[in-house]
Design a protein around this motif. Structure first.
Motif, PDB file in Angstrom:
ATOM      1  N   ALA A 117      -0.752  44.060  20.956  1.00  0.00           N
ATOM      2  CA  ALA A 117      -0.520  42.904  20.092  1.00  0.00           C
ATOM      3  C   ALA A 117       0.758  42.189  20.505  1.00  0.00           C
ATOM      4  O   ALA A 117       1.766  42.826  20.831  1.00  0.00           O
ATOM      5  N   TYR A 118       0.703  40.861  20.494  1.00  0.00           N
ATOM      6  CA  TYR A 118       1.887  40.036  20.754  1.00  0.00           C
ATOM      7  C   TYR A 118       2.062  39.055  19.602  1.00  0.00           C
ATOM      8  O   TYR A 118       1.096  38.421  19.162  1.00  0.00           O
ATOM      9  N   PRO A 151      -0.237  39.521  29.723  1.00  0.00           N
ATOM     10  CA  PRO A 151       0.287  39.142  28.407  1.00  0.00           C
ATOM     11  C   PRO A 151       0.350  37.630  28.252  1.00  0.00           C
ATOM     12  O   PRO A 151       0.371  36.893  29.247  1.00  0.00           O
ATOM     13  N   PRO A 152       0.387  37.146  27.022  1.00  0.00           N
ATOM     14  CA  PRO A 152       0.487  35.699  26.800  1.00  0.00           C
ATOM     15  C   PRO A 152       1.870  35.179  27.174  1.00  0.00           C
ATOM     16  O   PRO A 152       2.834  35.943  27.281  1.00  0.00           O
ATOM     17  N   THR A 153       1.957  33.881  27.354  1.00  0.00           N
ATOM     18  CA  THR A 153       3.210  33.230  27.719  1.00  0.00           C
ATOM     19  C   THR A 153       3.599  32.223  26.650  1.00  0.00           C
ATOM     20  O   THR A 153       2.761  31.432  26.203  1.00  0.00           O
ATOM     21  N   SER A 178      -5.752  37.517  27.787  1.00  0.00           N
ATOM     22  CA  SER A 178      -5.244  37.553  26.414  1.00  0.00           C
ATOM     23  C   SER A 178      -5.869  36.417  25.614  1.00  0.00           C
ATOM     24  O   SER A 178      -6.158  35.348  26.154  1.00  0.00           O
ATOM     25  N   ARG A 179      -6.072  36.639  24.346  1.00  0.00           N
ATOM     26  CA  ARG A 179      -6.636  35.583  23.507  1.00  0.00           C
ATOM     27  C   ARG A 179      -5.800  35.432  22.235  1.00  0.00           C
ATOM     28  O   ARG A 179      -5.295  36.418  21.690  1.00  0.00           O
ATOM     29  N   LEU A 237      -0.454  34.866  16.853  1.00  0.00           N
ATOM     30  CA  LEU A 237      -0.847  36.265  16.959  1.00  0.00           C
ATOM     31  C   LEU A 237      -1.818  36.398  18.131  1.00  0.00           C
ATOM     32  O   LEU A 237      -2.866  35.750  18.151  1.00  0.00           O
ATOM     33  N   TRP A 238      -1.460  37.223  19.099  1.00  0.00           N
ATOM     34  CA  TRP A 238      -2.250  37.380  20.320  1.00  0.00           C
ATOM     35  C   TRP A 238      -2.718  38.820  20.482  1.00  0.00           C
ATOM     36  O   TRP A 238      -2.030  39.761  20.072  1.00  0.00           O
TER      37      TRP A 238
END
Length: 233
Positions: free
Chosen positions: A158-159, A219-221, A125-126, A210-211
């Protein structure tokens, strides 16, 4: 300002040169040739992984037994047969070696062979953007850029991670994350199922991130101010 990214090709391939044929061990006994075939196509972590053993020039009257072992992943089907299927979940970037031991051959014959395969690394994820407590008119411009990038990556997720500021009411961060999500859905045409929101807990000041997570990626943390996983995760 819109972020720009460079993409690197993943390295994932079958090491067919590591497949080993079992050579004859005795001039008095004609030993069969044993080879093992790993996949030749690119596999992502979690994709089914099929490996096949080939025994040639063996006495057709022999009752051959196939005993498989693997260095990583889990054999889900086919143990005891010439072909196995594996679950490769969690093996991103690893070298998987599958080895077969053939029972029922003459004791003078070599009876093992193997092949190896490198699975593709798990996509990362970025963070596309990060900003503070902006006026909504300014925030919309950041979300417009975010939506454009999401449309360029149709398989991505999207996260939105929102961190409330110290002294804020409980739930304020989630309200801001939900507002950003709704704008992406109602005004920019991003499907609701592609957007996940996370209440990241409390930071010194309000922050919204916004990830973008590629298909199959982790997924991001949410992190606290010290860079440790937030208790809200």
């Amino acid at each position: 300002m819109r972020s720009r990214f460079k993409y690197l090709a993943a390295i994932c391939f079958s090491l067919t040169s590591l497949s080993m044929s079992a050579p004859p061990q005795s001039l008095a006994t004609k030993c069969p040739s044993i080879t093992v075939e790993c996949p030749i196509n690119i596999l992502q972590p979690g994709d089914p992984f099929t490996v096949t053993a080939n025994v040639t020039d063996a006495d057709p009257n022999l009752n051959l037994i196939y005993n498989w072992s693997v260095s990583s992943g889990i054999i889900t089907n086919g143990q005891g047969t010439p072909t196995i299927t594996m679950d490769t979940t969690g093996t991103g970037g690893e070298t998987i070696t599958a080895t077969v031991e053939i029972g029922g051959l003459d004791s003078s014959c070599a009876n093992t062979a193997s092949c190896s395969y490198i699975t593709c690394p798990v996509p990362v994820s970025r963070r596309f953007d990060k900003y503070g407590d902006l006026a909504f008119a300014d925030e919309k411009k950041r979300l417009d850029n975010f939506a454009e990038q999401l449309k360029n990556e149709p398989g991505s997720q999207a996260y939105i991670i929102a961190y409330g500021k110290q002294g804020a009411r409980i739930g304020d961060a989630q309200v801001r994350a939900d507002r950003a999500k709704q704008y992406l859905i109602d005004k920019l045409g991003i499907k609701a199922e592609r957007i996940l929101t996370i209440d990241g807990g409390i930071h010194v000041r309000f922050t919204l991130e916004l990830w973008i997570t590629p298909q199959g990626g982790r997924p991001p943390t949410a992190l606290d101010d010290q860079g440790e996983p937030s208790e809200s995760n």
